[in-house]
Design a protein around this motif. Structure first.
Motif, PDB file in Angstrom:
ATOM      1  N   ASP A 109       0.834  -1.212   0.000  1.00  0.00           N
ATOM      2  CA  ASP A 109       0.000   0.000   0.000  1.00  0.00           C
ATOM      3  C   ASP A 109       0.864   1.255   0.000  1.00  0.00           C
ATOM      4  N   ALA A 110       1.881   1.274   0.849  1.00  0.00           N
ATOM      5  CA  ALA A 110       2.756   2.447   0.964  1.00  0.00           C
ATOM      6  C   ALA A 110       3.549   2.673  -0.329  1.00  0.00           C
ATOM      7  N   ALA A 111       4.066   1.597  -0.916  1.00  0.00           N
ATOM      8  CA  ALA A 111       4.852   1.724  -2.147  1.00  0.00           C
ATOM      9  C   ALA A 111       3.992   2.201  -3.312  1.00  0.00           C
ATOM     10  N   ILE A 112       2.778   1.680  -3.422  1.00  0.00           N
ATOM     11  CA  ILE A 112       1.870   2.107  -4.491  1.00  0.00           C
ATOM     12  C   ILE A 112       1.492   3.575  -4.310  1.00  0.00           C
ATOM     13  N   ALA A 113       1.172   3.961  -3.092  1.00  0.00           N
ATOM     14  CA  ALA A 113       0.798   5.355  -2.818  1.00  0.00           C
ATOM     15  C   ALA A 113       1.943   6.300  -3.183  1.00  0.00           C
ATOM     16  N   LYS A 114       3.168   5.916  -2.842  1.00  0.00           N
ATOM     17  CA  LYS A 114       4.322   6.777  -3.146  1.00  0.00           C
ATOM     18  C   LYS A 114       4.580   6.837  -4.650  1.00  0.00           C
ATOM     19  N   SER A 115       4.404   5.713  -5.338  1.00  0.00           N
ATOM     20  CA  SER A 115       4.599   5.700  -6.782  1.00  0.00           C
ATOM     21  C   SER A 115       3.552   6.572  -7.475  1.00  0.00           C
ATOM     22  N   THR A 118       4.532  10.343  -6.608  1.00  0.00           N
ATOM     23  CA  THR A 118       5.761  10.879  -7.209  1.00  0.00           C
ATOM     24  C   THR A 118       5.895  10.580  -8.697  1.00  0.00           C
ATOM     25  N   GLY A 119       5.197   9.556  -9.173  1.00  0.00           N
ATOM     26  CA  GLY A 119       5.341   9.127 -10.561  1.00  0.00           C
ATOM     27  C   GLY A 119       6.606   8.320 -10.796  1.00  0.00           C
ATOM     28  N   GLU A 120       7.341   8.057  -9.738  1.00  0.00           N
ATOM     29  CA  GLU A 120       8.588   7.303  -9.835  1.00  0.00           C
ATOM     30  C   GLU A 120       8.374   5.860  -9.393  1.00  0.00           C
ATOM     31  N   GLY A 121       9.235   4.992  -9.905  1.00  0.00           N
ATOM     32  CA  GLY A 121       9.191   3.599  -9.496  1.00  0.00           C
ATOM     33  C   GLY A 121       9.577   3.441  -8.034  1.00  0.00           C
ATOM     34  N   GLN A 122       8.996   2.467  -7.403  1.00  0.00           N
ATOM     35  CA  GLN A 122       9.283   2.177  -5.994  1.00  0.00           C
ATOM     36  C   GLN A 122       9.645   0.709  -5.862  1.00  0.00           C
ATOM     37  N   THR A 123      10.441   0.402  -4.845  1.00  0.00           N
ATOM     38  CA  THR A 123      10.733  -0.996  -4.540  1.00  0.00           C
ATOM     39  C   THR A 123      10.215  -1.312  -3.147  1.00  0.00           C
ATOM     40  N   VAL A 124       9.835  -2.558  -2.980  1.00  0.00           N
ATOM     41  CA  VAL A 124       9.350  -3.002  -1.675  1.00  0.00           C
ATOM     42  C   VAL A 124       9.833  -4.437  -1.443  1.00  0.00           C
ATOM     43  N   SER A 139      11.470 -22.747   5.512  1.00  0.00           N
ATOM     44  CA  SER A 139      12.177 -21.822   4.638  1.00  0.00           C
ATOM     45  C   SER A 139      11.588 -20.420   4.744  1.00  0.00           C
ATOM     46  N   THR A 140      12.434 -19.457   4.409  1.00  0.00           N
ATOM     47  CA  THR A 140      12.020 -18.054   4.368  1.00  0.00           C
ATOM     48  C   THR A 140      12.528 -17.456   3.066  1.00  0.00           C
ATOM     49  N   PHE A 141      11.633 -16.805   2.341  1.00  0.00           N
ATOM     50  CA  PHE A 141      11.978 -16.163   1.077  1.00  0.00           C
ATOM     51  C   PHE A 141      11.708 -14.675   1.182  1.00  0.00           C
ATOM     52  N   ASN A 142      12.590 -13.880   0.603  1.00  0.00           N
ATOM     53  CA  ASN A 142      12.427 -12.430   0.523  1.00  0.00           C
ATOM     54  C   ASN A 142      12.458 -12.034  -0.944  1.00  0.00           C
ATOM     55  N   PHE A 143      11.481 -11.235  -1.353  1.00  0.00           N
ATOM     56  CA  PHE A 143      11.379 -10.778  -2.737  1.00  0.00           C
ATOM     57  C   PHE A 143      11.350  -9.260  -2.756  1.00  0.00           C
ATOM     58  N   GLU A 144      12.165  -8.667  -3.637  1.00  0.00           N
ATOM     59  CA  GLU A 144      12.146  -7.231  -3.844  1.00  0.00           C
ATOM     60  C   GLU A 144      11.345  -6.944  -5.103  1.00  0.00           C
ATOM     61  N   TRP A 145      10.169  -6.366  -4.934  1.00  0.00           N
ATOM     62  CA  TRP A 145       9.283  -6.028  -6.050  1.00  0.00           C
ATOM     63  C   TRP A 145       9.492  -4.579  -6.445  1.00  0.00           C
ATOM     64  N   THR A 146       9.454  -4.320  -7.749  1.00  0.00           N
ATOM     65  CA  THR A 146       9.460  -2.949  -8.245  1.00  0.00           C
ATOM     66  C   THR A 146       8.054  -2.629  -8.749  1.00  0.00           C
ATOM     67  N   LEU A 147       7.603  -1.436  -8.422  1.00  0.00           N
ATOM     68  CA  LEU A 147       6.261  -0.987  -8.808  1.00  0.00           C
ATOM     69  C   LEU A 147       6.397   0.394  -9.440  1.00  0.00           C
ATOM     70  N   LYS A 148       5.751   0.572 -10.591  1.00  0.00           N
ATOM     71  CA  LYS A 148       5.813   1.869 -11.263  1.00  0.00           C
ATOM     72  C   LYS A 148       4.504   2.127 -11.994  1.00  0.00           C
ATOM     73  N   VAL A 149       3.984   3.330 -11.786  1.00  0.00           N
ATOM     74  CA  VAL A 149       2.756   3.740 -12.490  1.00  0.00           C
ATOM     75  C   VAL A 149       3.109   3.962 -13.951  1.00  0.00           C
ATOM     76  N   LYS A 150       2.335   3.312 -14.828  1.00  0.00           N
ATOM     77  CA  LYS A 150       2.537   3.497 -16.273  1.00  0.00           C
ATOM     78  C   LYS A 150       1.794   4.746 -16.732  1.00  0.00           C
ATOM     79  N   VAL A 151       2.402   5.460 -17.679  1.00  0.00           N
ATOM     80  CA  VAL A 151       1.759   6.664 -18.209  1.00  0.00           C
ATOM     81  C   VAL A 151       1.301   6.467 -19.614  1.00  0.00           C
TER      82      VAL A 151
END
Length: 151
Positions: A109-115, A118-124, A139-151
């Protein structure tokens, strides 16, 4: 249209058949978390008679990816999503039913709101923890997702 476990599982049948045929199934998804389950079987085992690490990775990624997809849909915006990096640790042999849970909906939610703002890509970074039927972490997995609003 809300994302439900049955809709995601049907999507997997057609778009992610490797996940579907290895037995990976979404069990629950809500505002803050997603739960995915997979049972150790012949089709998803390694030579050491435990679940292949890649099957665990697909199940773990699905917990995070389904949350991201649901949050993007909820935002009403056209947002791209992509895994940028990931890491994992394995603490016990994965046999029986393994359940992966991600509770990071608020981070998305926070990453999408910031993207959107700002119009900039965000990572979470999102984490998915897999436990066996005894509640022991395997097991434990960590994933870094990039989110960016398309124009």
């Amino acid at each position: 249209m809300e994302l439900t476990p049955s809709k995601i599982n049907l999507f997997n049948l057609f778009k992610l058949p490797a996940a579907f045929f290895t037995g990976i199934r979404v069990k629950a998804i809500d505002e803050g978390s997603c739960t995915v389950s997979v049972k150790h079987r012949w089709v998803n085992q390694n030579p050491f008679k435990s679940m292949f690490w890649a099957v665990q990775g697909m199940a773990a990624e699905l917990t995070t990816g389904a949350l991201v997809m649901a949050k993007i849909k909820q935002s009403g915006k056209n947002i791209s999503m992509l895994v940028l990096s990931n890491n994992a640790s394995f603490t016990k042999k994965a046999t029986g039913r393994i359940t992966f849970v991600c509770n990071d909906g608020d981070k998305v939610d926070a990453a999408i709101a910031k993207s959107i703002e700002t119009g900039e890509g965000q990572t979470v970074w999102m984490q998915s923890v897999g436990t066996n039927s005894d509640g022991v972490e395997v097991s434990t997995f960590n994933f870094e997702w990039t989110l960016k609003v398309k124009v």
